[in-house]
Design a protein around this motif. Structure first.
Motif, PDB file in Angstrom:
ATOM      1  N   CYS A  22       0.833  -1.207   0.000  1.00  0.00           N
ATOM      2  CA  CYS A  22       0.000   0.000   0.000  1.00  0.00           C
ATOM      3  C   CYS A  22       0.869   1.259   0.000  1.00  0.00           C
ATOM      4  N   PRO A  23       0.647   2.172  -0.960  1.00  0.00           N
ATOM      5  CA  PRO A  23       1.421   3.408  -0.995  1.00  0.00           C
ATOM      6  C   PRO A  23       0.994   4.395   0.097  1.00  0.00           C
ATOM      7  N   ASN A  24      -0.145   4.177   0.712  1.00  0.00           N
ATOM      8  CA  ASN A  24      -0.655   5.084   1.743  1.00  0.00           C
ATOM      9  C   ASN A  24      -0.447   4.544   3.151  1.00  0.00           C
ATOM     10  N   LYS A  25       0.441   3.574   3.298  1.00  0.00           N
ATOM     11  CA  LYS A  25       0.665   2.915   4.580  1.00  0.00           C
ATOM     12  C   LYS A  25       1.064   3.908   5.677  1.00  0.00           C
ATOM     13  N   GLU A  26       1.939   4.861   5.353  1.00  0.00           N
ATOM     14  CA  GLU A  26       2.389   5.825   6.353  1.00  0.00           C
ATOM     15  C   GLU A  26       1.233   6.704   6.836  1.00  0.00           C
ATOM     16  N   TYR A  27       0.300   7.025   5.959  1.00  0.00           N
ATOM     17  CA  TYR A  27      -0.838   7.848   6.349  1.00  0.00           C
ATOM     18  C   TYR A  27      -1.796   7.067   7.244  1.00  0.00           C
ATOM     19  N   ALA A  28      -1.948   5.791   6.968  1.00  0.00           N
ATOM     20  CA  ALA A  28      -2.822   4.956   7.788  1.00  0.00           C
ATOM     21  C   ALA A  28      -2.273   4.831   9.204  1.00  0.00           C
ATOM     22  N   SER A  29      -0.969   4.675   9.334  1.00  0.00           N
ATOM     23  CA  SER A  29      -0.395   4.566  10.674  1.00  0.00           C
ATOM     24  C   SER A  29      -0.482   5.893  11.414  1.00  0.00           C
ATOM     25  N   ALA A  30      -0.305   7.010  10.701  1.00  0.00           N
ATOM     26  CA  ALA A  30      -0.436   8.330  11.338  1.00  0.00           C
ATOM     27  C   ALA A  30      -1.877   8.572  11.777  1.00  0.00           C
ATOM     28  N   ALA A  31      -2.839   8.154  10.954  1.00  0.00           N
ATOM     29  CA  ALA A  31      -4.250   8.317  11.309  1.00  0.00           C
ATOM     30  C   ALA A  31      -4.612   7.454  12.517  1.00  0.00           C
ATOM     31  N   SER A  32      -4.116   6.225  12.545  1.00  0.00           N
ATOM     32  CA  SER A  32      -4.380   5.346  13.688  1.00  0.00           C
ATOM     33  C   SER A  32      -3.789   5.922  14.964  1.00  0.00           C
ATOM     34  N   LYS A  33      -2.581   6.461  14.867  1.00  0.00           N
ATOM     35  CA  LYS A  33      -1.932   7.066  16.028  1.00  0.00           C
ATOM     36  C   LYS A  33      -2.751   8.259  16.528  1.00  0.00           C
ATOM     37  N   PHE A  34      -3.216   9.111  15.595  1.00  0.00           N
ATOM     38  CA  PHE A  34      -4.030  10.271  15.966  1.00  0.00           C
ATOM     39  C   PHE A  34      -5.313   9.833  16.671  1.00  0.00           C
ATOM     40  N   ILE A  35      -5.984   8.834  16.130  1.00  0.00           N
ATOM     41  CA  ILE A  35      -7.237   8.352  16.704  1.00  0.00           C
ATOM     42  C   ILE A  35      -7.010   7.771  18.101  1.00  0.00           C
ATOM     43  N   ASN A  36      -5.933   7.022  18.269  1.00  0.00           N
ATOM     44  CA  ASN A  36      -5.659   6.391  19.563  1.00  0.00           C
ATOM     45  C   ASN A  36      -5.209   7.376  20.627  1.00  0.00           C
ATOM     46  N   GLU A  37      -4.526   8.453  20.229  1.00  0.00           N
ATOM     47  CA  GLU A  37      -3.945   9.369  21.199  1.00  0.00           C
ATOM     48  C   GLU A  37      -4.755  10.646  21.424  1.00  0.00           C
ATOM     49  N   THR A  38      -5.802  10.875  20.644  1.00  0.00           N
ATOM     50  CA  THR A  38      -6.576  12.106  20.744  1.00  0.00           C
ATOM     51  C   THR A  38      -7.968  11.791  21.291  1.00  0.00           C
ATOM     52  N   SER A  39      -8.362  12.557  22.300  1.00  0.00           N
ATOM     53  CA  SER A  39      -9.682  12.327  22.885  1.00  0.00           C
ATOM     54  C   SER A  39     -10.769  12.794  21.917  1.00  0.00           C
ATOM     55  N   ASP A  41     -13.295  14.605  22.643  1.00  0.00           N
ATOM     56  CA  ASP A  41     -13.548  16.026  22.889  1.00  0.00           C
ATOM     57  C   ASP A  41     -12.565  16.898  22.106  1.00  0.00           C
ATOM     58  N   LYS A  42     -11.296  16.507  22.069  1.00  0.00           N
ATOM     59  CA  LYS A  42     -10.284  17.268  21.327  1.00  0.00           C
ATOM     60  C   LYS A  42     -10.585  17.232  19.833  1.00  0.00           C
ATOM     61  N   MET A  43     -10.997  16.065  19.311  1.00  0.00           N
ATOM     62  CA  MET A  43     -11.362  15.958  17.897  1.00  0.00           C
ATOM     63  C   MET A  43     -12.541  16.870  17.584  1.00  0.00           C
ATOM     64  N   HIS A  44     -13.497  16.944  18.500  1.00  0.00           N
ATOM     65  CA  HIS A  44     -14.652  17.814  18.324  1.00  0.00           C
ATOM     66  C   HIS A  44     -14.221  19.278  18.289  1.00  0.00           C
ATOM     67  N   GLU A  45     -13.287  19.664  19.164  1.00  0.00           N
ATOM     68  CA  GLU A  45     -12.764  21.033  19.170  1.00  0.00           C
ATOM     69  C   GLU A  45     -12.071  21.366  17.848  1.00  0.00           C
ATOM     70  N   ILE A  46     -11.302  20.419  17.327  1.00  0.00           N
ATOM     71  CA  ILE A  46     -10.606  20.622  16.054  1.00  0.00           C
ATOM     72  C   ILE A  46     -11.621  20.823  14.928  1.00  0.00           C
ATOM     73  N   ALA A  47     -12.668  20.012  14.922  1.00  0.00           N
ATOM     74  CA  ALA A  47     -13.701  20.124  13.887  1.00  0.00           C
ATOM     75  C   ALA A  47     -14.440  21.458  13.991  1.00  0.00           C
ATOM     76  N   GLU A  48     -14.750  21.893  15.204  1.00  0.00           N
ATOM     77  CA  GLU A  48     -15.433  23.179  15.380  1.00  0.00           C
ATOM     78  C   GLU A  48     -14.551  24.335  14.916  1.00  0.00           C
ATOM     79  N   ALA A  49     -13.257  24.280  15.213  1.00  0.00           N
ATOM     80  CA  ALA A  49     -12.333  25.337  14.784  1.00  0.00           C
ATOM     81  C   ALA A  49     -12.252  25.388  13.259  1.00  0.00           C
ATOM     82  N   ALA A  50     -12.221  24.229  12.619  1.00  0.00           N
ATOM     83  CA  ALA A  50     -12.176  24.179  11.157  1.00  0.00           C
ATOM     84  C   ALA A  50     -13.461  24.742  10.562  1.00  0.00           C
TER      85      ALA A  50
END
Length: 71
Positions: A22-39, A41-50
């Motif tokens: 998979c050419p997108n392997k690095e992005y999948a691991s970064a996304a998994s890390k973000f999902i596992n390490e970010t609450s 509530d924090k994801m909701h704050e990021i979405a509201e700011a965007a």
């Protein structure tokens, strides 16, 4: 060996079909890390700011080009 063309948004809905190739392997691991390490509530704050940032931008008008039709 011919490279296999894959549309990840369509073909990989149930999981990656290319596995280790998979050419997108690095992005999948970064996304998994973000999902596992970010609450959630924090994801909701990021979405509201965007959303606030997008709402503050002026509207972008698309004017169609009719070419020779209006002569």
């Amino acid at each position: 060996m011919e490279a296999k063309t894959v549309n990840c948004a369509v073909d990989c809905v149930d999981g990656c079909v290319l596995g280790d190739e998979c050419p997108n392997k690095e992005y999948a691991s970064a996304a998994s890390k973000f999902i596992n390490e970010t609450s959630l509530d924090k994801m909701h704050e990021i979405a509201e700011a965007a959303l606030r940032k997008k709402m503050m931008q002026p509207p972008q008008w698309v004017i169609p080009d009719f070419g020779d039709e209006q002569k």
